[in-house]
Design a protein around this motif. Structure first.
Motif, PDB file in Angstrom:
ATOM      1  N   UNK A  52       0.825  -1.219   0.000  1.00 31.91           N
ATOM      2  CA  UNK A  52       0.000   0.000   0.000  1.00 31.91           C
ATOM      3  C   UNK A  52       0.857   1.266   0.000  1.00 31.91           C
ATOM      4  N   UNK A  53       2.076   1.209   0.537  1.00 29.84           N
ATOM      5  CA  UNK A  53       2.935   2.405   0.570  1.00 29.84           C
ATOM      6  C   UNK A  53       3.329   2.803  -0.846  1.00 29.84           C
TER       7      UNK A  53
ATOM      8  N   UNK B 184      -2.128  11.277  13.585  1.00 25.94           N
ATOM      9  CA  UNK B 184      -2.637  10.020  14.110  1.00 25.94           C
ATOM     10  C   UNK B 184      -2.780   8.935  13.062  1.00 25.94           C
ATOM     11  N   UNK B 185      -2.324   9.206  11.826  1.00 23.13           N
ATOM     12  CA  UNK B 185      -2.457   8.216  10.759  1.00 23.13           C
ATOM     13  C   UNK B 185      -3.893   7.964  10.371  1.00 23.13           C
ATOM     14  N   UNK B 186      -4.730   9.006  10.467  1.00 24.83           N
ATOM     15  CA  UNK B 186      -6.160   8.831  10.220  1.00 24.83           C
ATOM     16  C   UNK B 186      -6.484   8.504   8.761  1.00 24.83           C
ATOM     17  N   UNK B 187      -5.524   8.663   7.845  1.00 23.36           N
ATOM     18  CA  UNK B 187      -5.769   8.309   6.436  1.00 23.36           C
ATOM     19  C   UNK B 187      -5.321   6.889   6.119  1.00 23.36           C
ATOM     20  N   UNK B 188      -5.057   6.086   7.180  1.00 24.60           N
ATOM     21  CA  UNK B 188      -4.704   4.676   6.988  1.00 24.60           C
ATOM     22  C   UNK B 188      -5.628   3.811   7.839  1.00 24.60           C
ATOM     23  N   UNK B 189      -5.775   2.558   7.436  1.00 23.83           N
ATOM     24  CA  UNK B 189      -6.575   1.616   8.215  1.00 23.83           C
ATOM     25  C   UNK B 189      -5.789   1.157   9.438  1.00 23.83           C
TER      26      UNK B 189
ATOM     27  N   UNK C 175       0.010  -7.316  16.391  1.00 23.26           N
ATOM     28  CA  UNK C 175      -0.422  -8.057  15.200  1.00 23.26           C
ATOM     29  C   UNK C 175      -1.933  -8.254  15.188  1.00 23.26           C
ATOM     30  N   UNK C 176      -2.628  -7.610  16.141  1.00 27.88           N
ATOM     31  CA  UNK C 176      -4.053  -7.882  16.336  1.00 27.88           C
ATOM     32  C   UNK C 176      -4.913  -7.447  15.154  1.00 27.88           C
ATOM     33  N   UNK C 177      -4.472  -6.408  14.419  1.00 28.80           N
ATOM     34  CA  UNK C 177      -5.282  -5.899  13.311  1.00 28.80           C
ATOM     35  C   UNK C 177      -4.910  -6.529  11.969  1.00 28.80           C
ATOM     36  N   UNK C 178      -3.990  -7.499  11.986  1.00 26.20           N
ATOM     37  CA  UNK C 178      -3.535  -8.134  10.754  1.00 26.20           C
ATOM     38  C   UNK C 178      -4.316  -9.420  10.507  1.00 26.20           C
TER      39      UNK C 178
END
Length: 584
Positions: free
Chosen positions: A460-461, A475-480, A506-509
């Protein structure tokens, strides 16, 4: 209150000293005006006075007035510069102090209060310097000088002025006594308003998802109304001072004229002119005394709240961090990448029970040690003791063979790559976030790319506009959530640390990305010690050692296979996550 001004630097003190000279000059010019007024009054009523002499005296009065205006402008400019520098210094020192705090001090003050103290409180103190310093110096100088000028001129006029001064003191004292308690509450109420506002903004999605807008609005209205009503009460009390002082001023003028009229009427014809001239001069000086009190009103309207704000700022600046810095910058010879806990216990401030109790284990260079257990069993607390976010209550935590207490905190944390439980990104670019912080190395271009690939973030980068220079919002609000986690992991890898700490990172992966990322970590970070906090057994089953925590104690440790045979707590967790085929 005065202690806060110790934070003024030498340049600001020089500016304030210069302003003091101009204030004294201004007061001298203001108090010289009545002398010329008396001279003009005498000449106007004396036959044969030359118009040139009257105009000359008038010209001197005009020059005094213009000189006073120039002095006032110069003082305003000087004090504004000094106050601006002072505010910047306070904010800088507060920010630096907060950076030195452990999580214990942060929790004691609260984030919302620290923000208020660094912004609103500093503004209150800065306003006192801008608006109050001139009045604070000018008012007493003017009052004392004017009183000295009129002392002994006439007992009746002096007595009248004294009564007026006593009345002014009573008015000011009563107003301050009523308003000060409210001003003390204002800053705490501002903290509450900031807290409610911050909660609403950060939790906006949850608020909308649960249709809780009305509930949040009521919370805000409650905090806002409390602040408004307290502020209104204080402002109304202070607002009565100015008309009260004006009333005293008008009464004083009337009393001086009345006493003067009686005295002139009873005097001989030869004395009437002198008495009239004295009355005009005395009235001018008496008004200067009253004006000094009117200047003090400005101080008393600002001082109570600024005093509370200064106290709150000093509370932060005077707080000594509970974690003291060590001196060691290098580990003992031959030790790299080891983490050891020796009978470590930890209790949070004001807690009744230990969050961790008698924890002992060793993670050697290149090993992967994982921690699993029920929510609240102390997993995150344990790994937070390694970079000294907290200090152990009992026992010893060693990194590379040395107690973490011995290390310089910067040197210790430069050996660690830390991924927090909540993925945190900063406004900037992907590159600035991945290369974030100081680890003593420069030219991280290739390391950034390699770290992004290892963290499985390249997909994605590289699709972003400007790729690695792509924009990252606050806060990285434009990323999931998963993208933020992977960038946080890339940031930790980019440091090339001796120890990697993953706090439930790793919880969100998804399972596939989780597995691919762990395989990449084995290759790229083969010699790095890894401490992993996880909820999923799939994330940690290949670890060299798994430590099972239950209510802050070690319930078992070993490999996945060993724990499946010997640890009932681990078996229970496994049976809730794995299928029968996987368990067998």
């Amino acid at each position: 209150m005065l202690r806060i001004f110790k934070n003024l630097d030498k340049k600001d003190w020089r500016l304030l000293a210069a302003s003091l000279l101009f204030i004294i000059l201004q007061v001298w010019l203001d108090l010289t005006l009545p002398d010329y007024m008396s001279e003009i009054t005498m000449m106007v009523q004396t036959e044969g006075s030359a118009m040139g002499d009257i105009l000359l005296a008038g010209g001197k009065m005009l020059l005094c007035a213009l000189g006073s205006l120039v002095c006032s402008a110069v003082v305003a400019l000087i004090i504004a510069r000094a106050a601006t520098d002072f505010g910047a210094t306070l904010r800088q020192r507060l920010f630096g102090k907060v950076l030195s705090f452990s999580m214990r001090e942060i929790g004691a003050f609260s984030t919302d209060s620290l923000i208020t103290r660094s912004t609103n409180d500093v503004t209150q103190v800065q306003m006192l310097l801008v608006m109050g310093l001139q009045s604070m110096v000018k008012a007493p100088v003017m009052a004392v000088w004017a009183v000295c000028k009129i002392a002994g001129k006439n007992g009746q006029w002096t007595l009248t002025t004294g009564i007026a001064v006593i009345a002014l003191l009573l008015i000011v004292s009563v107003c301050i006594a009523l308003a000060l308690p409210r001003y003390k509450k204002l800053q705490a109420l501002t903290d509450d308003l900031n807290r409610v506002t911050r909660e609403n903004l950060t939790g906006l999605r949850v608020v909308r998802a649960y249709n809780a807008e009305d509930y949040q609005e009521k919370k805000f209205d409650g905090a806002n109304d409390a602040l408004t009503s307290t502020n209104l009460y204080a402002q109304r009390v202070m607002a009565t001072m100015m008309p009260s002082i004006t009333l005293v001023m008008s009464g004083l003028s009337l009393a001086i004229y009345w006493v003067g009229a009686v005295m002139i009427d009873a005097a001989e014809m030869t004395e009437k002119l002198g008495l009239f001239s004295d009355m005009v001069v005395f009235l001018s000086y008496a008004m200067q005394v009253v004006m000094a009190f009117m200047l003090l009103v400005i101080i008393f309207m600002i001082l109570p709240r600024a005093s509370v704000a200064a106290k709150r700022i000093l509370e932060v600046l005077d707080t000594q961090p509970s974690i003291e810095n060590g001196a060691r910058t290098e580990p003992p010879a031959g030790e790299t990448g080891t983490v050891e806990f020796r009978h470590v216990s930890f209790r949070y401030p004001d807690a009744e029970d230990d969050a961790l109790h008698d924890i002992t284990f060793t993670a050697r260079k290149g090993e992967t040690v994982a921690f699993i257990g029920a929510t609240g069993c102390g997993k995150s607390t344990l790994v937070n003791l390694v970079p000294r976010f907290y200090d152990a209550t009992e026992g010893t935590v060693l990194v590379d063979g040395a107690d973490v207490w011995e290390y310089d905190q910067r040197a210790l944390r430069n050996r660690i790559g830390y991924v927090s439980q909540k993925a945190t990104l900063f406004r900037g670019t992907v590159s600035s976030n991945v290369a974030y912080g100081d680890n003593g190395r420069d030219n991280l271009g290739e390391d950034i790319v390699e770290s992004v690939y290892t963290a499985q973030a390249a997909d994605f980068v590289e699709k972003l506009e400007n790729s690695y220079d792509g924009y990252v919002a606050q806060g990285g609000s434009n990323f999931s959530g998963g993208q933020k986690q992977r960038l946080s992991i890339a940031r930790a890898i980019c440091r090339r640390p001796e120890i990697l700490i993953f706090d439930d990172s790793f919880s969100a992966l998804d399972y596939k990305t989780d597995r691919t990322l762990r395989d990449a970590l084995k290759k790229t970070c083969a010699g790095v010690t890894k401490l992993i906090v996880a909820q999923r057994i799939g994330t940690i089953r290949d670890a060299d050692r798994i430590i099972v925590l239950d209510e802050g104690r070690v319930a078992g440790q070993g490999t996945h296979e060993e724990l499946m045979r010997t640890c009932a707590v681990y078996q229970e967790i496994a049976s809730s996550q794995l299928s029968k085929e996987e368990l067998s």
